[in-house]
Design a protein around this motif. Structure first.
Motif, PDB file in Angstrom:
ATOM      1  N   ALA B 166       0.838  -1.204   0.000  1.00 20.33           N
ATOM      2  CA  ALA B 166       0.000   0.000   0.000  1.00 20.33           C
ATOM      3  C   ALA B 166       0.869   1.249   0.000  1.00 20.33           C
ATOM      4  O   ALA B 166       0.548   2.245  -0.674  1.00 20.33           O
ATOM      5  N   ALA B 167       1.969   1.203   0.740  1.00 21.07           N
ATOM      6  CA  ALA B 167       2.874   2.366   0.770  1.00 21.07           C
ATOM      7  C   ALA B 167       3.509   2.584  -0.594  1.00 21.07           C
ATOM      8  O   ALA B 167       3.649   3.728  -1.061  1.00 21.07           O
ATOM      9  N   ALA B 168       3.890   1.496  -1.246  1.00 23.01           N
ATOM     10  CA  ALA B 168       4.471   1.623  -2.586  1.00 23.01           C
ATOM     11  C   ALA B 168       3.455   2.227  -3.549  1.00 23.01           C
ATOM     12  O   ALA B 168       3.790   3.101  -4.370  1.00 23.01           O
ATOM     13  N   ALA B 169       2.202   1.770  -3.460  1.00 21.84           N
ATOM     14  CA  ALA B 169       1.166   2.319  -4.338  1.00 21.84           C
ATOM     15  C   ALA B 169       0.964   3.804  -4.076  1.00 21.84           C
ATOM     16  O   ALA B 169       0.744   4.593  -5.005  1.00 21.84           O
ATOM     17  N   GLU B 170       1.061   4.210  -2.809  1.00 21.91           N
ATOM     18  CA  GLU B 170       0.901   5.627  -2.472  1.00 21.91           C
ATOM     19  C   GLU B 170       2.056   6.455  -3.051  1.00 21.91           C
ATOM     20  O   GLU B 170       1.838   7.525  -3.630  1.00 21.91           O
ATOM     21  N   LEU B 171       3.263   5.949  -2.910  1.00 25.54           N
ATOM     22  CA  LEU B 171       4.429   6.684  -3.423  1.00 25.54           C
ATOM     23  C   LEU B 171       4.355   6.838  -4.935  1.00 25.54           C
ATOM     24  O   LEU B 171       4.626   7.910  -5.487  1.00 25.54           O
ATOM     25  N   ILE B 172       4.005   5.753  -5.610  1.00 25.43           N
ATOM     26  CA  ILE B 172       3.964   5.785  -7.075  1.00 25.43           C
ATOM     27  C   ILE B 172       2.740   6.562  -7.550  1.00 25.43           C
ATOM     28  O   ILE B 172       2.831   7.390  -8.464  1.00 25.43           O
ATOM     29  N   GLY B 173       1.607   6.353  -6.888  1.00 24.74           N
ATOM     30  CA  GLY B 173       0.393   7.059  -7.287  1.00 24.74           C
ATOM     31  C   GLY B 173       0.466   8.561  -7.085  1.00 24.74           C
ATOM     32  O   GLY B 173      -0.139   9.325  -7.846  1.00 24.74           O
ATOM     33  N   SER B 174       1.208   8.987  -6.070  1.00 28.48           N
ATOM     34  CA  SER B 174       1.320  10.429  -5.806  1.00 28.48           C
ATOM     35  C   SER B 174       2.419  11.080  -6.631  1.00 28.48           C
ATOM     36  O   SER B 174       2.609  12.295  -6.566  1.00 28.48           O
ATOM     37  N   GLY B 175       3.167  10.280  -7.375  1.00 33.16           N
ATOM     38  CA  GLY B 175       4.236  10.833  -8.202  1.00 33.16           C
ATOM     39  C   GLY B 175       5.554  11.002  -7.476  1.00 33.16           C
ATOM     40  O   GLY B 175       6.509  11.537  -8.022  1.00 33.16           O
ATOM     41  N   ALA B 176       5.631  10.525  -6.227  1.00 33.94           N
ATOM     42  CA  ALA B 176       6.875  10.675  -5.466  1.00 33.94           C
ATOM     43  C   ALA B 176       7.949   9.691  -5.924  1.00 33.94           C
ATOM     44  O   ALA B 176       9.131   9.897  -5.655  1.00 33.94           O
ATOM     45  N   ALA B 177       7.549   8.605  -6.561  1.00 30.34           N
ATOM     46  CA  ALA B 177       8.520   7.623  -7.059  1.00 30.34           C
ATOM     47  C   ALA B 177       7.964   7.007  -8.334  1.00 30.34           C
ATOM     48  O   ALA B 177       6.747   6.969  -8.549  1.00 30.34           O
ATOM     49  N   ASP B 178       8.873   6.527  -9.177  1.00 29.24           N
ATOM     50  CA  ASP B 178       8.453   5.809 -10.387  1.00 29.24           C
ATOM     51  C   ASP B 178       8.383   4.301 -10.137  1.00 29.24           C
ATOM     52  O   ASP B 178       7.550   3.610 -10.728  1.00 29.24           O
ATOM     53  N   HIS B 179       9.305   3.829  -9.326  1.00 28.74           N
ATOM     54  CA  HIS B 179       9.358   2.399  -9.006  1.00 28.74           C
ATOM     55  C   HIS B 179       9.589   2.246  -7.508  1.00 28.74           C
ATOM     56  O   HIS B 179      10.128   3.148  -6.859  1.00 28.74           O
ATOM     57  N   CYS B 180       9.234   1.084  -7.026  1.00 30.30           N
ATOM     58  CA  CYS B 180       9.466   0.819  -5.618  1.00 30.30           C
ATOM     59  C   CYS B 180       9.920  -0.629  -5.457  1.00 30.30           C
ATOM     60  O   CYS B 180       9.324  -1.542  -6.041  1.00 30.30           O
ATOM     61  N   LEU B 181      10.974  -0.792  -4.704  1.00 36.16           N
ATOM     62  CA  LEU B 181      11.454  -2.125  -4.354  1.00 36.16           C
ATOM     63  C   LEU B 181      10.842  -2.474  -2.999  1.00 36.16           C
ATOM     64  O   LEU B 181      11.153  -1.843  -1.992  1.00 36.16           O
ATOM     65  N   VAL B 182       9.934  -3.439  -3.002  1.00 40.78           N
ATOM     66  CA  VAL B 182       9.232  -3.849  -1.778  1.00 40.78           C
ATOM     67  C   VAL B 182       9.827  -5.185  -1.336  1.00 40.78           C
ATOM     68  O   VAL B 182       9.801  -6.157  -2.095  1.00 40.78           O
ATOM     69  N   VAL B 183      10.339  -5.205  -0.125  1.00 36.67           N
ATOM     70  CA  VAL B 183      11.043  -6.393   0.371  1.00 36.67           C
ATOM     71  C   VAL B 183      10.478  -6.778   1.733  1.00 36.67           C
ATOM     72  O   VAL B 183      10.318  -5.917   2.605  1.00 36.67           O
ATOM     73  N   ALA B 184      10.171  -8.045   1.913  1.00 34.77           N
ATOM     74  CA  ALA B 184       9.835  -8.549   3.249  1.00 34.77           C
ATOM     75  C   ALA B 184      10.907  -9.539   3.657  1.00 34.77           C
ATOM     76  O   ALA B 184      11.383 -10.323   2.822  1.00 34.77           O
ATOM     77  N   ALA B 185      11.307  -9.482   4.922  1.00 35.73           N
ATOM     78  CA  ALA B 185      12.390 -10.363   5.387  1.00 35.73           C
ATOM     79  C   ALA B 185      12.147 -10.768   6.830  1.00 35.73           C
ATOM     80  O   ALA B 185      11.652  -9.976   7.635  1.00 35.73           O
ATOM     81  N   GLU B 186      12.474 -12.008   7.125  1.00 35.46           N
ATOM     82  CA  GLU B 186      12.386 -12.538   8.492  1.00 35.46           C
ATOM     83  C   GLU B 186      13.538 -13.511   8.723  1.00 35.46           C
ATOM     84  O   GLU B 186      13.991 -14.168   7.783  1.00 35.46           O
ATOM     85  N   GLU B 187      13.975 -13.614   9.965  1.00 32.41           N
ATOM     86  CA  GLU B 187      14.922 -14.661  10.345  1.00 32.41           C
ATOM     87  C   GLU B 187      14.301 -15.464  11.477  1.00 32.41           C
ATOM     88  O   GLU B 187      13.576 -14.920  12.321  1.00 32.41           O
ATOM     89  N   ALA B 188      14.539 -16.771  11.481  1.00 31.40           N
ATOM     90  CA  ALA B 188      13.921 -17.647  12.480  1.00 31.40           C
ATOM     91  C   ALA B 188      14.767 -17.680  13.748  1.00 31.40           C
ATOM     92  O   ALA B 188      15.998 -17.699  13.691  1.00 31.40           O
ATOM     93  N   ASP B 189      14.098 -17.656  14.868  1.00 29.15           N
ATOM     94  CA  ASP B 189      14.781 -17.797  16.151  1.00 29.15           C
ATOM     95  C   ASP B 189      13.844 -18.532  17.101  1.00 29.15           C
ATOM     96  O   ASP B 189      12.623 -18.369  17.036  1.00 29.15           O
ATOM     97  N   TRP B 190      14.418 -19.296  18.002  1.00 29.09           N
ATOM     98  CA  TRP B 190      13.604 -20.068  18.942  1.00 29.09           C
ATOM     99  C   TRP B 190      12.661 -19.147  19.723  1.00 29.09           C
ATOM    100  O   TRP B 190      11.539 -19.533  20.058  1.00 29.09           O
TER     101      TRP B 190
END
Lengths: 398, 340
Positions: B166-190
């Motif tokens: 949604a944030a990427a769509a807002e940035l691109i839709g408002s003209g603040a960016a042309d492209h957006c790299l959207v990354v999700a990351a997690e590391e496992a821990d007990w």
């Protein structure tokens, strides 16, 4: 964010609440700002014997009673959730019936005090029922979810965690949603509560001072940590009959230099201020006050001073962190609230504990300065090279 | 109450993922579609508590990026997935490219190590602490790809993934960016497993198996031949809006332009699954369903973007024209996406 915004879509702040070491409401906060009160004191929340620093800005203990009076269930909430509850309740008092389309929050640590209790508990053989309580209150979104559950709201909650720029990021992002027409009403909130893990972290980096926090002082030796929350009701000017201030623009920048240290020349802060000015359509000379990030660390203040000298060399500047400590993800929100007080009350908050400064800036030293700033900037910078500036303006309905 | 029909649109220009099944888009998808399960590992229990089974992901190197030589696994996962997404798109970030990172647990390994030292020894390592900050992975990625404008990190339950889109769509839709790299990351821990067990979301027979890794999407303005994403603004469930009812509203909104022909569910074996299944049956009875977390494991915000990648791969091979992706996070944060 386009400058082709019509006046109708200018985001304005129609309600505001602030909890900080200077007080739990507007009246107490204003008095403390006028008095240049030092809100930093010995840490009461956990043992600090092993650390170099022993002090922090702490929200008055009255917060517990205030929160419980608003919502009896809050006695079981995390410290941060109580801050958010009291700040949001004060904001809503100015605008009964306000119901946001979306909530944008900024925090670094969420309910970390509960996370610490969970960790200690499982280490010490705690039973499952008690563990569940600490786990439920720990996630960064939970303090806001607790509060909107109390209010019966179901709007989506989006949490920005951009280190110490989070509060300014949240206010700017929320304002951008109103300006673009993606939302009509947004609640923005920045919050963080003092916790042992983060206190130990800054101490391990030798970023905290065992002395007084002296932003922009030639002999500054580091920061004091702080805590608190500030909440803002943001609507479009076209739908608001009265407002406290307008959000004229904002700027973000990454300096991509180092995970913890700012680029010495102030590239990131300079870009974020320049972008905020461009977004607002202001000339540098129009800025009547800058609330600096001003943590009191040697590197941060030198970098920020270089940036301010390059962008707004004549603007009066103060860091209020000598009074409050550094509230991390809450700092930008709290300091935006102080800026709005400055605009509305006609005084510039003081930069306390200043002896001599080699910053080359017009520092509002030690005492508040009478002045009616119409246009102000507030800076927030964080680990990872995250820089954010927000431009706030007096609001006069046309 | 907003619950508007999904209007925030994006084009999916490139994808990359680092999963327990590997990292090739097609090869991982084949395993997911076949319902394959990765080889499980064990996170040894601490303080006399139970071990945690999980689907481990080999930690990629730092790509020769000196700044990341001390970073936690999460940043290495994020960098590898982001690099793969950019390669898939054949794209080099420009001054008009923004970065949005999403995570639920952040750098939990270093956080636990740091706080263990604080509790046991009274102080922690200055090497670990800066990497514990939620935006550390985004900071490394911004530096690696030279992104000096917007780099934001969104946190939350699994819905952090939809928040990032949604944030990427807002940035691109408002003209603040042309492209957006959207990354999700997690590391496992007990510690994550133990927290979920205490929460009542893990530990039972048939419960979720945790995993880790990263998913990255390069997105641009809607239009063209690339898969099209529509992002629902989301809802928060609570006492007066149970999860099932919230998901009913979201699925109805997602189906506004016509019913999807596939549901890419967020089910992973937790207590939320029943509400999601009931909402799907109520709003879209008879529509086929897939649950990729059953094969990939539960990796929170990463899993949300993995659902999107799976949906896009289905759309790309022509077997479905419209895939609905409901997102039900364990904190009650709900969202949804359609992929066409």
């Amino acid at each position: 964010m386009s400058r082709e915004t019509t006046v109708q879509r200018v985001p304005v702040i129609t309600g505001m609440g602030c909890v900080s070491p200077l007080g739990c409401d507007t009246a107490a906060t204003l008095q403390a700002l006028r008095n240049g009160t030092d809100g930093v004191s010995g840490v009461r929340l956990f043992p600090v014997d092993a650390f170099q620093a022993r002090t922090a800005g702490q929200v008055p203990d009255a917060i517990h009673g205030l929160a419980a009076a608003i919502c009896p269930e809050a006695v079981a909430w995390s410290r941060a959730a109580k801050f958010v509850l009291v700040a949001v309740t004060e904001a809503l008092a100015a605008r009964p019936g306000f119901c946001p389309d979306v909530i944008i929050a900024g925090t670094t640590s969420g309910g970390m005090d509960f996370g610490e209790r969970f960790f200690r508990g499982i280490r010490d053989g705690m039973a499952g029922g008690e563990a569940r309580r600490w786990v439920l209150g720990y996630p960064p979104q939970q303090p806001v979810l607790d509060v909107i559950g109390h209010l019966g709201w179901h709007a989506p909650v989006r949490v920005i965690s951009n280190a110490c720029a989070s509060g300014t990021n949240a206010l700017a992002w929320a304002s951008g949603l109103v300006r673009s027409g993606s939302a009509e009403r947004v609640l923005a909130v920045g919050f963080d509560a003092l916790c042992e893990l983060v206190f130990a972290g800054f101490d391990s980096l030798r970023a905290s001072t065992p002395e007084l926090c002296r932003p922009f002082d030639t002999g500054r030796s580091g920061l004091s940590l702080g805590e608190g929350a500030a909440a803002f009701l943001i609507e479009s000017a076209g739908s608001a009959s009265a407002a406290l201030a307008a959000v004229a623009g904002s700027g973000f920048a990454n300096d991509n230099h180092h995970l913890t240290q700012p680029e010495p020349g102030g590239t990131g802060p300079r870009l974020s201020m320049q972008r905020a000015l461009a977004d607002a359509g202001w000339a540098a000379e129009e800025v009547g006050y800058i609330n600096a990030h001003g943590t009191g660390t040697p590197f941060n203040d030198a970098s920020e001073a270089a940036a301010i000298r390059a962008v707004c060399p004549s603007a009066p500047v103060s860091s209020t962190k000598g009074m409050t400590g550094h509230a991390l993800g809450a700092a930008g929100a709290i300091e935006a609230a102080y800026c709005i007080h400055a605009i509305r009350e006609g005084f510039l908050p003081p930069n306390i504990h200043l002896r001599t400064s080699d910053s080359g800036l017009d520092i509002v030293a030690n005492s508040p300065r009478p002045a009616p700033p119409r246009r102000v900037l507030s800076n927030s910078f964080g680990f990872g090279g995250a820089n954010a500036t927000i431009a706030l303006e007096a609001w006069e309905p046309s | 109450m907003i619950t508007k029909p999904p209007t925030a649109g994006l084009s999916l220009l490139g994808s990359g993922w680092i999963t327990a099944h590997g990292s090739g888009l097609e090869s991982v998808w084949e395993k997911v579609r076949a319902g394959g399960r990765p080889e499980p590992g064990i996170l040894p229990g601490l303080y006399g508590r139970a071990d945690a089974p999980y689907f481990p992901v080999p930690v990629p190197g730092d790509g020769g990026f000196a700044r990341m030589r001390r970073s936690s696994a999460i940043s290495c996962f994020a960098l590898a997935a982001a690099t793969a997404a950019l390669e898939d798109a054949g794209f080099t970030p420009t001054g008009r490219t923004a970065l949005i990172l999403a995570s639920t647990n952040g750098a939990v390994i270093y956080t636990r190590k740091f706080f263990t030292d604080v509790v046991d020894r009274g102080t922690g390592s200055p090497i670990f602490f800066p990497e514990t900050v939620y935006n550390a992975p985004a900071s490394h990625l911004a530096a690696r790809f030279g992104i000096d404008t917007t780099a934001l990190t969104f946190v939350g339950d699994a819905s952090a993934g939809t928040d990032a889109l949604a944030a990427a769509a807002e940035l691109i839709g408002s003209g603040a960016a042309d492209h957006c790299l959207v990354v999700a990351a997690e590391e496992a821990d007990w510690l994550v497993y133990e927290a979920a067990r205490s929460w009542g979301c893990a530990g039972g027979q048939g419960g979720p198996v945790f995993s880790e890794g990263a998913v990255a999407l390069l997105v641009g303005a809607p239009g063209g031949n690339a898969p099209q994403l529509s992002i629902h603004p989301g809802l928060t469930a609570g006492r007066s809006l149970p999860v099932r009812e919230g998901l009913v509203r979201i699925l109805r909104d997602l189906a506004t332009g016509g019913p999807p022909d596939l549901l890419m569910l967020s089910a992973s074996g937790s207590r939320i699954d029943r509400a999601e299944a009931a909402a799907a049956e109520f709003v879209l009875p008879g529509i086929p369903r897939m649950a990729p977390k059953r094969s990939l494991g539960e990796a929170f915000a990463v899993s949300t973007l993995a659902q999107v990648v799976c949906a896009a791969l289905v759309a790309r091979d022509g077997s479905s024209k419209c895939v609905a992706v409901p997102v039900a996070g364990w904190s009650g944060q709900l969202g949804g996406i359609t992929v066409k």
